[in-house]
Design an enzyme around this catalytic site. Structure first.
Site, mmCIF file in Angstrom:
data_model
loop_
_atom_site.group_PDB
_atom_site.id
_atom_site.type_symbol
_atom_site.label_atom_id
_atom_site.label_comp_id
_atom_site.label_asym_id
_atom_site.label_seq_id
_atom_site.Cartn_x
_atom_site.Cartn_y
_atom_site.Cartn_z
ATOM 1 N N LYS A 1 75.265 -72.328 87.859
ATOM 2 C CA LYS A 1 74.872 -70.908 87.855
ATOM 3 C C LYS A 1 75.801 -70.101 86.953
ATOM 4 O O LYS A 1 75.354 -69.231 86.205
ATOM 5 C CB LYS A 1 74.887 -70.362 89.282
ATOM 6 C CG LYS A 1 73.799 -70.988 90.161
ATOM 7 C CD LYS A 1 74.046 -70.678 91.629
ATOM 8 C CE LYS A 1 72.954 -71.243 92.521
ATOM 9 N NZ LYS A 1 73.347 -71.196 93.949
ATOM 10 N N VAL B 1 69.743 -68.041 89.875
ATOM 11 C CA VAL B 1 71.117 -67.570 90.088
ATOM 12 C C VAL B 1 71.121 -66.447 91.123
ATOM 13 O O VAL B 1 70.389 -65.464 90.982
ATOM 14 C CB VAL B 1 71.742 -67.031 88.783
ATOM 15 C CG1 VAL B 1 73.149 -66.485 89.038
ATOM 16 C CG2 VAL B 1 71.782 -68.101 87.711
ATOM 17 N N GLY C 1 70.028 -66.254 94.193
ATOM 18 C CA GLY C 1 68.902 -66.112 95.125
ATOM 19 C C GLY C 1 68.133 -64.824 94.893
ATOM 20 O O GLY C 1 67.578 -64.608 93.822
#
Lengths: 402, 402
Positions: free
Chosen positions: A194, A121, A123
């Site tokens: 996400k 989630v 990056g």
């Protein structure tokens, strides 16, 4: 500490680079790397560790399996196998967590090993760990977020350069920012997965991604951007969820965000997560939502947490799945755009139904009107009335984040 | 887990509320609370635990001392005593950490106990833990931040309501947002202390707060706000530091921030920290920088980390103190405001010295000019020339964050 890595694409390389550049501080030994096509990596510094055979990987001894191949299968099988062999797992695989997070967390727990997924989630943004650990004492009441870099890039470009969705998507595909089949990004599935991971951790209940209201960006056109600008807003693909009276509601959809807001300053590949805790108030996390190095950085942090024996509670994945309501049950604002010659009739009807409205534009072809209502249910009612009376068959709506 | 709390003001009460509301999940027992004036707390739920005698506190058995009395002494003595007695310490005391962080971290290490201070920077925002743990593999190259809620409130109010510094400060003092003696806030000392804590952790070298270039907001006047608006900017008290070729430079000063930036969206009591890592890129953390509940939430998280035995590396405090350069050694932009009748002479001189300039305003009394230069050193040179030639004796400068 010995690790094996499944997948040596962008994120895998980012992780390996980070292990290399920190080797004087942290003793992490890569014992095996699984790839699809060995010949592509024959010049790699790690060519001797690279294999196409997963059995060769599992024959090695290691403490952590880092899964970076993505997709549901065989990733799920590999992770399950590792956990059952009492090997810790770090993964960036949001698709799999959104689908099988409950099963995997249970297996990890039964085997007393760690399953970590910061990179799944946002990056490179540290967000799951702050949510779970730093905000532990808070009841999280709601969250909203921009969680998909591809769609944020497309919407930013449409806004900044007055280009159509199709033009920007094509360009993004050519540049490698969007996939050949962009469905998972542009239809909001990736963002919903996400959001479901964040929501599950935040509300301590299992929230399933397909239960959110889902609407992608493929129908956003230049007219929407024009209205957004006129309203002092941008359009962003936002995931929002909230809990109230034990009920969870949530969506991923394109919404209007005010130019004064933090969200409107998060463009292109950047992501933002805004968490609203009962004590801490609103806390926001912003950074690059994807890419080699940011995502590698997040996976590396998970490896370090396991190395330093820092445990982290993710039990909420094993809780019972909770129903998700798809409409907003409190005050909301929306822009309604009608293609109809019966403008006066529509305005009269809206005037009767809502306590506040504002005409944004009224041309021969279109009527754009901003309304404030008590819940999304009322918007649906209004649209239903207008449709039933035959005033308009073609309309669009865009909620505004308030 | 047993804890003793020193100080039962705003933050202390925030922490106790959080312990209360989470008592079913976490077994934390408060054994003693030290206050200045017991009679003020006689109706408190915890009246029986409240004492004015620190010996009474230390006579109890407990695992964690939470220090929330602030100031250097006796806080330092109490913390030292606890650490030497092998008791973990959680503190929100940035003044003390900025001054004695090196000594205390050393004592904690020698005694193999934890010293934690998430609440000392950014109030409720989880930022130290993400910096230390989640970004561990990154080399942090630079950071900038709004770290003081009082000054951010004053500047926001001046900007939004066109009020003078004196008016807003008076109002803030009446409302309790600013202290009777506001020096530590308005002169930038508080922000510099927090910036030194962040910089020490980020650059793995001990950075001392007084070594930064320090300039407060007390000289910001309505004219500055007027120019900021004209430039599409706000004025914020920003702390910035960076490392390059093993050299650290840094400042706390009022600067122009572009309306397009995240920083400009952080108003009133909100804080922001932007960290720039070599892999992760820019990551930003935003939230309430002070207050009962946010700061209580951060102190609670530290208590939980100790309870869950999550250790965290803060060795950088024990490293040698590093020299800090007070000027910016790369491209910078600044607004120069001259009170002088010799405008043409000044413009000619600037034109000769810089590669880019833009006249913002030229009235009978004032010349406002935006310049781009290669380093802050050049600005100082220009001002020195102008002064030596007798063109102007009264000027102001405002850097812009770029």
């Amino acid at each position: 500490m010995k690790i094996a890595i499944l997948g040596y694409g962008t994120v895998g390389k980012g992780l390996v680079d980070m292990i290399d550049s920190n080797k004087e501080k942290r003793n992490i030994k890569i014992v095996s790397i699984l790839v699809n096509n060995k010949s592509k990596h024959k010049d790699s510094k790690y060519a001797n560790l690279i294999t196409e055979d997963v059995e060769e990987v599992f024959n090695k001894e290691f403490d952590i399996l880092v899964e970076l191949i993505g997709g549901l299968n065989p990733a799920y099988e590999y992770i399950k196998r590792a956990l059952e062999s009492k090997i810790n797992v770090v993964t960036a695989n949001k698709d799999m967590l959104a689908e099988y997070g409950d099963k995997l967390v249970t297996i990890a727990k039964e085997n007393n090993v760690s399953l970590r997924f910061e990179a799944s989630v946002g990056g490179g943004i540290p967000v799951l760990k702050p949510l779970i650990e730093s905000l532990e004492g808070n009841l999280i009441k709601s969250m909203y977020a921009i969680l998909n870099g591809t769609t944020n890039y497309i919407l930013s470009k449409m806004y900044d350069e007055n280009l159509s969705y199709e033009e920007v998507l094509k360009e993004a595909q050519e540049l490698g920012f969007a996939e050949a089949n962009p469905e998972s990004d542009v239809e909001g599935y990736d963002a919903a997965r996400k959001l479901s991971i964040l929501s599950t951790l935040a509300y301590d209940r299992r929230v399933y991604w397909r239960d959110f209201y889902l609407e992608g960006i493929s129908r956003i056109d230049m007219k929407d951007i024009y209205y957004a600008k006129k309203l002092g807003c941008k359009i962003k693909l936002v995931g929002k969820s909230e809990i109230s009276d034990e009920k969870i509601s949530g969506y991923v959809r394109p919404v209007l965000v005010d130019n004064d807001s933090l969200l409107s300053r998060v463009d292109n590949e950047y992501n933002i997560v805004v968490l609203n805790g009962n004590s801490v108030g609103e806390v926001s996390f912003v950074g690059k939502g994807a890419g080699k190095e940011p995502t590698g950085s997040a996976a590396y942090a998970d490896v370090i947490d396991i190395l330093d024996k820092r445990v982290c509670n993710i039990d909420s994945f094993t809780k019972e799945k909770i129903e998700v309501e798809k409409t907003i049950n409190h005050n909301c604002e929306a822009l309604l755009i009608f293609k109809s010659p019966k403008k006066d009739e529509i305005i009269d009807l809206i005037n009767d139904c809502v306590y506040d409205h504002r005409i944004i534009d009224s041309t021969k072809e279109e009527l754009a009107i901003m309304i404030s209502v008590d819940s999304e249910y009322e918007i649906n009612n209004i649209l239903c009335f207008i449709n039933n009376k035959g005033y308009c068959k073609e309309y669009r709506r865009l909620l505004k984040i308030i």
